[in-house]
Design a protein around this motif. Structure first.
Motif, short mmCIF file in Angstrom:
data_model
loop_
_atom_site.label_atom_id
_atom_site.label_comp_id
_atom_site.label_asym_id
_atom_site.label_seq_id
_atom_site.Cartn_x
_atom_site.Cartn_y
_atom_site.Cartn_z
N THR A 123 0.82 -1.21 0.00
CA THR A 123 0.00 0.00 0.00
C THR A 123 0.86 1.26 0.00
O THR A 123 1.91 1.31 0.63
N GLU A 129 -1.36 7.64 6.83
CA GLU A 129 -1.35 6.19 6.95
C GLU A 129 -2.71 5.69 7.42
O GLU A 129 -3.29 6.21 8.37
N CYS A 133 -4.46 -0.60 6.15
CA CYS A 133 -3.55 -0.84 5.02
C CYS A 133 -2.22 -1.39 5.50
O CYS A 133 -1.67 -2.34 4.92
N THR A 134 -1.70 -0.83 6.57
CA THR A 134 -0.43 -1.30 7.14
C THR A 134 -0.58 -2.73 7.65
O THR A 134 0.29 -3.57 7.41
N ALA A 137 -0.75 -5.12 4.67
CA ALA A 137 0.57 -5.28 4.05
C ALA A 137 1.48 -6.17 4.90
O ALA A 137 2.13 -7.08 4.38
N SER A 144 4.39 -1.14 2.98
CA SER A 144 3.45 -0.06 3.21
C SER A 144 4.23 1.23 3.40
O SER A 144 5.28 1.23 4.05
#
Length: 158
Positions: A123, A129, A133-134, A137, A144
């Motif tokens: 991502t 942030e 998403c983190t 990933a 990320s």
């Protein structure tokens, strides 16, 4: 658009037998802009057409809407399901959203399917942030990052 075109060129230079597809997420939905394929020209034309379409709507307030990470990942994941197992499968998410509006629980519903299919998710955030998403990933072995400026964005994308 220039960076996306540059990425497409670079991708096919490094992966001449590779396939690329583009999914556009907006207004809570995900749309397959281009199916997996080996034609850089097709992808560039589709991106250009999407940009022209959005600009003709008046830009500003009509562009955007709710971002659904889960819908985008599901659409991309389904298309990667047909890719051969011996190749690498990766979804690259580039988002400028500050939140995601998903119909379900990504970590409980979508993540197990990604892991089972061997799909890695990386991502890139343009503004801030997104924790989900983190997490996605990290769980799939992807990368990320949040871009700091134009040069950093280029480095992250490439």
């Amino acid at each position: 658009l220039n960076l996306a075109s540059e990425y497409i060129n670079e991708y096919y230079d490094q992966n001449p037998l590779g396939h690329l597809g583009i999914v556009l997420c907006k207004d809570g939905e995900a749309e397959m802009l281009t199916a997996l394929g080996g034609s850089p020209k097709k992808h560039k034309l589709a991106l250009g057409a999407a940009l022209v379409t959005e600009m003709s709507k008046g830009g500003g307030s009509s562009v955007g809407g709710e971002f659904s990470l889960q819908n985008g990942i599901e659409v991309a994941g389904r298309s990667l399901g047909y890719a051969p197992r011996y190749g690498s499968r990766e979804i690259i998410v580039i988002t400028s959203a500050l939140a995601t509006c998903d119909p379900g629980d990504i970590l409980a519903e979508t993540l197990p399917r990604l892991l089972h299919s061997g799909i890695r998710v990386s991502t890139i955030s343009l503004q801030a942030e997104l924790h989900i998403c983190t997490k996605l990933a990290e769980a799939t072995g992807g990368l990320s990052g949040v871009c700091m400026d134009t040069r950093h964005l280029r480095d992250l994308v490439m």
